[in-house]
Design a protein around this motif. Structure first.
Motif, short mmCIF file in Angstrom:
data_model
loop_
_atom_site.label_atom_id
_atom_site.label_comp_id
_atom_site.label_asym_id
_atom_site.label_seq_id
_atom_site.Cartn_x
_atom_site.Cartn_y
_atom_site.Cartn_z
N PRO A 1 0.84 -1.20 0.00
CA PRO A 1 0.00 0.00 0.00
C PRO A 1 0.88 1.26 0.00
O PRO A 1 2.00 1.26 0.51
CB PRO A 1 -0.78 -0.10 1.31
CG PRO A 1 -0.63 -1.50 1.78
CD PRO A 1 0.64 -2.02 1.20
N ALA A 2 0.35 2.33 -0.57
CA ALA A 2 1.09 3.59 -0.65
C ALA A 2 1.52 4.09 0.72
O ALA A 2 2.62 4.63 0.88
CB ALA A 2 0.25 4.65 -1.37
N GLY A 3 0.67 3.90 1.73
CA GLY A 3 1.02 4.34 3.08
C GLY A 3 2.24 3.63 3.62
O GLY A 3 3.11 4.24 4.25
N VAL A 4 2.32 2.33 3.39
CA VAL A 4 3.48 1.55 3.84
C VAL A 4 4.72 1.97 3.07
O VAL A 4 5.80 2.16 3.65
CB VAL A 4 3.22 0.04 3.70
CG1 VAL A 4 4.49 -0.76 3.96
CG2 VAL A 4 2.11 -0.41 4.65
N LEU A 5 4.60 2.15 1.76
CA LEU A 5 5.73 2.60 0.96
C LEU A 5 6.25 3.95 1.46
O LEU A 5 7.46 4.16 1.58
CB LEU A 5 5.35 2.71 -0.52
CG LEU A 5 5.16 1.39 -1.25
CD1 LEU A 5 4.59 1.64 -2.64
CD2 LEU A 5 6.46 0.63 -1.33
#
Length: 89
Positions: free
Chosen positions: A39-43
């Motif tokens: 997910p973009a948040g984790v990245l």
């Protein structure tokens, strides 16, 4: 940072060698990971942490290099200066 990005609690290394092994293992894991599936948040959290790690690494590199130079460590490697040592290693 979330557990998804940090992996939870990480043990404190007992030696410089262990710290380097942990660092290499972590970087190899990230290099081999499938970022497209994250997910973009984790990245974003991982990228932010990598920026912090880079800054900490630069500080550690500076301190270690200063100590290496102060004790003429390059001579032990058959070099006249730390600069020639860095080029050849």
């Amino acid at each position: 940072m979330s557990d998804a990005a940090t992996g939870g609690t990480v043990p404190v290394p007992a030696s410089a060698g262990e710290a380097l092994a942990m660092t290499r293992a972590g970087m190899a894991f990230l290099a081999a990971s499938d970022a497209a599936d994250m997910p973009a948040g984790v990245l974003g959290e991982i990228l932010e942490a990598l920026e912090q790690v880079g800054a900490t690494g630069a500080a550690a590199h500076g301190r270690l290099l200063a100590a290496f130079d102060a004790m003429d460590g390059a001579y032990e490697w058959g070099q006249r200066t730390w600069r020639s040592w860095a080029v050849n290693h």
